[in-house]
Design an enzyme around this catalytic site. Structure first.
Site, mmCIF file in Angstrom:
data_model
loop_
_atom_site.group_PDB
_atom_site.id
_atom_site.type_symbol
_atom_site.label_atom_id
_atom_site.label_comp_id
_atom_site.label_asym_id
_atom_site.label_seq_id
_atom_site.Cartn_x
_atom_site.Cartn_y
_atom_site.Cartn_z
ATOM 1 N N THR A 35 21.617 12.391 5.602
ATOM 2 C CA THR A 35 22.151 11.055 5.325
ATOM 3 C C THR A 35 21.936 10.738 3.854
ATOM 4 O OG1 THR A 35 20.028 10.028 5.898
ATOM 5 C CG2 THR A 35 21.711 10.147 7.651
ATOM 6 N N ASN A 37 21.030 8.311 1.272
ATOM 7 C CA ASN A 37 20.346 7.012 1.241
ATOM 8 C C ASN A 37 20.747 6.229 -0.006
ATOM 9 O OD1 ASN A 37 19.030 8.679 3.160
ATOM 10 N ND2 ASN A 37 17.105 7.568 2.915
ATOM 11 N N GLU A 92 21.799 4.423 5.304
ATOM 12 C CA GLU A 92 21.976 5.877 5.192
ATOM 13 C C GLU A 92 23.178 6.372 5.979
ATOM 14 O OE1 GLU A 92 18.732 8.105 6.909
ATOM 15 O OE2 GLU A 92 17.463 6.357 7.091
HETATM 16 P P1 ADP Z 1 16.853 12.123 2.230
HETATM 17 O O1 ADP Z 1 15.735 11.663 3.111
HETATM 18 O O2 ADP Z 1 16.398 12.455 0.826
HETATM 19 O O3 ADP Z 1 18.027 11.191 2.286
HETATM 20 P P2 ADP Z 1 18.278 13.945 3.984
HETATM 21 O O4 ADP Z 1 17.614 15.038 4.733
HETATM 22 O O5 ADP Z 1 18.784 12.742 4.708
HETATM 23 O O6 ADP Z 1 17.312 13.535 2.822
HETATM 24 O O7 ADP Z 1 19.455 14.631 3.201
HETATM 25 C C1 ADP Z 1 20.307 13.833 2.451
HETATM 26 C C2 ADP Z 1 20.971 14.532 1.290
HETATM 27 O O8 ADP Z 1 21.719 15.660 1.741
HETATM 28 C C3 ADP Z 1 22.003 13.607 0.672
HETATM 29 O O9 ADP Z 1 21.430 12.750 -0.289
HETATM 30 C C4 ADP Z 1 22.969 14.601 0.045
HETATM 31 O O10 ADP Z 1 22.480 14.979 -1.215
HETATM 32 C C5 ADP Z 1 22.925 15.779 0.996
HETATM 33 N N1 ADP Z 1 24.038 15.858 1.983
HETATM 34 C C6 ADP Z 1 24.632 17.034 2.334
HETATM 35 N N2 ADP Z 1 25.567 16.845 3.257
HETATM 36 C C7 ADP Z 1 25.592 15.511 3.543
HETATM 37 C C8 ADP Z 1 26.370 14.721 4.459
HETATM 38 N N3 ADP Z 1 27.297 15.288 5.257
HETATM 39 N N4 ADP Z 1 26.135 13.396 4.497
HETATM 40 C C9 ADP Z 1 25.191 12.846 3.699
HETATM 41 N N5 ADP Z 1 24.424 13.537 2.824
HETATM 42 C C10 ADP Z 1 24.623 14.878 2.724
HETATM 43 N N1 RBF Z 2 16.839 6.559 13.805
HETATM 44 C C1 RBF Z 2 16.175 6.012 14.870
HETATM 45 O O1 RBF Z 2 14.964 5.970 14.851
HETATM 46 N N2 RBF Z 2 16.860 5.471 15.935
HETATM 47 C C2 RBF Z 2 18.214 5.484 16.020
HETATM 48 O O2 RBF Z 2 18.781 4.971 16.997
HETATM 49 C C3 RBF Z 2 18.953 6.115 14.943
HETATM 50 N N3 RBF Z 2 20.292 6.221 14.994
HETATM 51 C C4 RBF Z 2 20.958 6.820 13.959
HETATM 52 C C5 RBF Z 2 22.349 6.957 14.017
HETATM 53 C C6 RBF Z 2 23.035 7.562 12.980
HETATM 54 C C7 RBF Z 2 24.522 7.700 13.065
HETATM 55 C C8 RBF Z 2 22.336 8.066 11.838
HETATM 56 C C9 RBF Z 2 23.070 8.732 10.721
HETATM 57 C C10 RBF Z 2 20.961 7.946 11.781
HETATM 58 C C11 RBF Z 2 20.260 7.312 12.821
HETATM 59 N N4 RBF Z 2 18.872 7.183 12.773
HETATM 60 C C12 RBF Z 2 18.194 6.618 13.827
HETATM 61 C C13 RBF Z 2 18.148 7.440 11.516
HETATM 62 C C14 RBF Z 2 17.413 8.759 11.422
HETATM 63 O O3 RBF Z 2 16.123 8.615 11.984
HETATM 64 C C15 RBF Z 2 17.319 9.062 9.919
HETATM 65 O O4 RBF Z 2 18.616 9.247 9.398
HETATM 66 C C16 RBF Z 2 16.466 10.251 9.624
HETATM 67 O O5 RBF Z 2 15.142 9.982 9.960
HETATM 68 C C17 RBF Z 2 16.542 10.665 8.167
HETATM 69 O O6 RBF Z 2 16.318 9.610 7.306
HETATM 70 MG MG MG Z 3 18.817 10.558 4.171
#
Ligand code: ADP
Ligand code: RBF
Ligand code: MG
Length: 177
Positions: A35, A37, A92
Site C-alpha cells: 500500500t 502510504n 494507504e
Molecule cells: P510501507 O509500509 O512502507 O507503505 P508496504 O509494504 O505497504 O510498505 O509497501 C508499499 C510500497 O510498495 C509503496 O510505497 C510502493 O513503493 C510499492 N508498491 C509496489 N506495488 C504497489 C501497489 N500495487 N500499490 C501500492 N504500492 C505499491
Molecule cells: N487492516 C486491518 O487491520 N483491518 C482491516 O479490515 C483492513 N482492511 C484493509 C483493506 C484494504 C483494501 C487494504 C489495502 C488494507 C487493509 N488493512 C486492514 C490495512 C493493512 O493492515 C495494512 O495495509 C498493512 O498492515 C500494511 O500497512
Molecule cells: Mg503501505
C-alpha cells in the site's frame, strides 16, 4: 436530542494529493499487498477533507503516481489497521494493475506489485465505501478480506456512473482539487 451521524457516503468522494512515504513495510512482507502510504503533513497533504477528519474505513477509488499518466483502480484503507493496533491514522491505497498486466498477480498472495513509489507524488480519489476496518484473528483472514475488497474495487471501478467517470478523470488530470 442526540444528533445523527451523517453516513460516510455523504462525505465522498474525497480527493487527495500527497507524497508516498514509508510505513512499517508490512503490506508487502506480511500480506503480499503493498500500500502506498500518503504523507499527512500540511505541506504535502492536500484534500477537500482535513486529514484528521477523514472517515476511517475501507474504500474503492482511483490513484496514480508521479508523472505517469496511468490511472489505477484502488482498494484503500483509511484508519488504524486494528489487526496491528497502530496509534496513528494512515491513508494507504493498494493500486490494482489491470488484469492483462503481468504485474497483476506478482505478489506472494497473487496481487499487484508495481515498483517503487517512495517520495513520489500521488493523486487519489476515494469514491465509494466498502466496509469498516476491523481486527482479524490471523493474517490469513486479513489477506482473504483484502483480496475480496480488491475484487469489489475492480468491479466498482468499471462503473459508468457520472461520479465514477468524473473522479477517474480528475485523478488522470493535473488539476488541483
Ligand atoms: P510501507 O509500509 O512502507 O507503505 P508496504 O509494504 O505497504 O510498505 O509497501 C508499499 C510500497 O510498495 C509503496 O510505497 C510502493 O513503493 C510499492 N508498491 C509496489 N506495488 C504497489 C501497489 N500495487 N500499490 C501500492 N504500492 C505499491
Ligand atoms: N487492516 C486491518 O487491520 N483491518 C482491516 O479490515 C483492513 N482492511 C484493509 C483493506 C484494504 C483494501 C487494504 C489495502 C488494507 C487493509 N488493512 C486492514 C490495512 C493493512 O493492515 C495494512 O495495509 C498493512 O498492515 C500494511 O500497512
Ligand atoms: Mg503501505
Amino acid at each position: 436530542m442526540a444528533t445523527t451521524e451523517s453516513p460516510v457516503e455523504d462525505k465522498l468522494p474525497i480527493r487527495m494529493t500527497s507524497t508516498v512515504v514509508r510505513g512499517f513495510g508490512r503490506g508487502s512482507s506480511d500480506l503480499g499487498i503493498p500500500t502506498a502510504n500518503l504523507e499527512r503533513g500540511d505541506a504535502n497533504f492536500h484534500s477537500n477533507t482535513k486529514f484528521d477528519e477523514l472517515p476511517t474505513g475501507i474504500y474503492w477509488g482511483f490513484a496514480r503516481i508521479g508523472t505517469d499518466p496511468t490511472t489505477y483502480k484502488t482498494a484503500c484503507s483509511i484508519g488504524y489497521n486494528p489487526t496491528y493496533g497502530n496509534e496513528t491514522k494512515t491513508v494507504e491505497p493498494h493500486l490494482i494493475a489491470p488484469s492483462a498486466d503481468p504485474n497483476r498477480h506478482a505478489s506472494s498472495c497473487g496481487e499487484s506489485v508495481l515498483g517503487d513509489f517512495y517520495d513520489k507524488p500521488i493523486r487519489l480519489s476515494v469514491v465509494g465505501y466498502l466496509r469498516p476496518e476491523r481486527p482479524f484473528e490471523g493474517l490469513d483472514k486479513l489477506i482473504t478480506a483484502i483480496k475480496s475488497d480488491i475484487v469489489n474495487a475492480e468491479k466498482l471501478g468499471d462503473g459508468s456512473e457520472a461520479q465514477t467517470l468524473q473522479e477517474k478523470e480528475w485523478v488522470a488530470s493535473e488539476e488541483a482539487l
